[in-house]
Design an enzyme around this catalytic site. Structure first.
Site, mmCIF file in Angstrom:
data_model
loop_
_atom_site.group_PDB
_atom_site.id
_atom_site.type_symbol
_atom_site.label_atom_id
_atom_site.label_comp_id
_atom_site.label_asym_id
_atom_site.label_seq_id
_atom_site.Cartn_x
_atom_site.Cartn_y
_atom_site.Cartn_z
ATOM 1 C CB SER A 241 -1.851 6.183 -6.441
ATOM 2 O OG SER A 241 -1.586 7.563 -6.495
ATOM 3 C CE LYS A 242 -8.347 3.343 -9.057
ATOM 4 N NZ LYS A 242 -9.740 2.933 -8.554
ATOM 5 N NE ARG A 243 -0.702 11.259 -5.506
ATOM 6 C CZ ARG A 243 -0.236 10.374 -4.569
ATOM 7 N NH1 ARG A 243 -1.249 9.448 -4.093
ATOM 8 N NH2 ARG A 243 0.993 10.398 -4.271
ATOM 9 C CG HIS A 244 0.752 9.557 -10.029
ATOM 10 N ND1 HIS A 244 0.916 8.735 -8.705
ATOM 11 C CD2 HIS A 244 1.431 10.725 -9.531
ATOM 12 C CE1 HIS A 244 1.387 9.199 -8.026
ATOM 13 N NE2 HIS A 244 1.868 10.486 -8.199
ATOM 14 N N GLY A 245 -3.018 9.536 -12.962
ATOM 15 C CA GLY A 245 -3.378 8.970 -14.560
ATOM 16 C C GLY A 245 -3.815 7.503 -14.098
#
Length: 471
Positions: A241-245
């Site tokens: 997801s976005k929290r991983h980049g």
């Protein structure tokens, strides 16, 4: 499927946002399988979600696929333009007694769901409208009459055989009250009529597959072969997801990744060919097979992607690299219109950069008339003693007849020797004078690329800086 039937795969994204990494890998696997088998790759845009589908998202998806080189043989087809076909198929099932109208209100269905959960039962539709012989009204949806007995077996090409009890499956809605088909029905009709032979998709669709299999059978169409690809996880082993980049394909373009690096990386997320890590497109098409796709989730590793990107930047022909670099230079306010200079800059830096953005950031000093000195670099190397050496170097360069990489190297070594100094004590003040920093490509490479006149001007500026700040 007969042996002579031509392989046909498809990628069918919903245009409700950008093309993300998971979707790109699905498209890539479908594309490679079709190319490996000499088949056809079809692109279909599933835009029947009227509220969320946008032309902007459609364009973003097409741009991302084009950038990755995933050319399609047919399409793009738009599902919203095929609604009349879907409605005819719904009518067919109604006429054959394989579907029925349902007027249960959403609130009523929610109450049934909650009651079933409270009683420990599967929250499936209870068939209230099955035998009511209802006709079409403004509020009537259409449900598929799922078999109550038996099992549906999905022979998945990656996961193996998966068995589903039919009595666990729902009488799913196939047409909403507004006359639009639901996903599970539209995808079956479109895949059937487009003669898709292999459906390769993420394993979040596994639970849709038995329902879709029953719909194929009810409509009298052959069931395609299914292959469900494990999901992609972040470093913490949760879904990417976005929290991983960045998860958007085009975000990687904007960050300075080459498309072949991303393609090479994506194909290795769940597929392998021995221990090989780097593949040409020709090799990928030759080697790709579903048997080599793993059953376990793949973990996205940013460092490995950077390593691959660095490899492809090093391998990139200089003329193409210059074209790739143009938007990055312009975004930094630089003027790369001197193509010879731009090409030489790319040559100087391509061995050192992991991304095009890194290359652009490292190249700023080549294009600027005035450079800023890093404070620590200036403090350490732009000294009163260095000023005398720099003046003499400028005089020597001005008289240098062999202004080549080899000629400059011979000159600097000779200069250092005449002054009884190691070359590094000459090179570092000169490097700071020319670049403003202590790390850069080889000093002789920089000097050739910048040209004699600019080098002499830079040295003069550095001496002037020393005079002002070291007096």
């Amino acid at each position: 499927m007969s042996e002579k039937q031509k392989i046909r795969t498809r990628f069918a994204p919903s245009p409700t946002g950008y093309l993300h990494i998971g979707g790109a890998r699905t498209a890539l696997f479908n594309w490679l399988f079709a190319r490996h088998k000499g088949g056809r790759f079809i692109l279909r845009i599933e835009d029947t979600d009227q509220l969320r589908s946008t032309e902007e998202s459609t364009r973003a998806i097409l741009d991302a696929m084009t950038w990755l080189g995933l050319n399609w043989d047919e399409g793009p087809f738009f599902q919203s333009q095929r609604v009349d076909i879907h409605r005819r198929m719904v009518k067919k099932l109604l006429e054959e007694g394989k579907a029925y109208y349902c007027t249960c209100a959403p609130e009523e269905l929610e109450d049934k769901r909650k009651r079933a959960l409270a009683e420990g039962r599967k929250p499936k539709y209870d068939g209230t409208c099955r035998e009511r012989k209802l006709t079409k009204t403004a509020h009537a949806a259409v449900r598929f009459q799922c078999p109550d007995t038996g099992t549906t077996i999905v022979h998945d090409l990656i996961k193996g055989a998966i068995s589903f009890n039919n009595d666990e499956l729902d009488d799913l809605i196939i047409e909403r009250a507004d006359g639009f088909p639901t996903y599970n029905f539209a995808v079956v009709v479109d895949d059937a009529l487009m003669e898709i032979t292999h459906v390769i998709r993420g394993d979040d669709h596994v639970n849709n597959t038995p329902r879709q299999t029953l719909l194929y059978q009810a409509l009298g169409y052959p069931v395609p072969r299914f292959a469900h690809v494990p999901m992609i996880l972040g470093a913490d082993k949760t879904r990417l997801s976005k929290r991983h980049g960045a998860t958007s394909v085009m975000a990687y373009k904007e960050m300075g990744y080459l498309p072949e690096a991303l393609v090479n990386y994506l194909v290795r997320l769940g597929w392998s060919h021995g221990d090989q890590e780097i593949f040409s497109l020709k090799e990928l098409i030759e080697y790709f097979c579903l048997e080599a796709v793993g059953k376990s989730a793949a973990v996205f590793n940013q460092e490995k992607l950077l390593w691959l990107n660095q490899h492809y930047i090093k391998q990139c022909p200089e003329d193409r690299l210059v074209e790739e670099m143009m938007p990055f230079w312009k975004n930094l306010g630089l003027d790369p219109s001197d193509r010879k200079l731009a090409r030489n800059v790319a040559i100087d830096l391509k061995e050192r950069a992991r991304t095009l953005q890194e290359l652009a950031d490292a190249s700023v000093f080549y294009f600027q008339d005035e450079i800023a000195y890093a404070p620590e670099a200036a403090e350490k190397f732009l000294t009163a003693e260095a000023a005398g050496h720099l003046r003499a170097i400028a005089d020597g360069i001005s008289a240098l007849t062999d202004y080549s990489k080899e000629g400059i190297e011979v000159f600097l070594r000779s200069f250092a020797g005449q002054r009884g100094m190691k070359l590094k004590f000459i090179a570092q003040p000169l490097r700071v004078a020319l670049t403003g920093r202590t790390a850069s490509p080889g000093i002789d490479d920089i000097m050739v690329t910048m040209g004699k006149d600019r080098v002499i001007r830079r040295i003069a500026k550095a001496v002037e800086h020393i005079t002002r700040h070291r007096a």
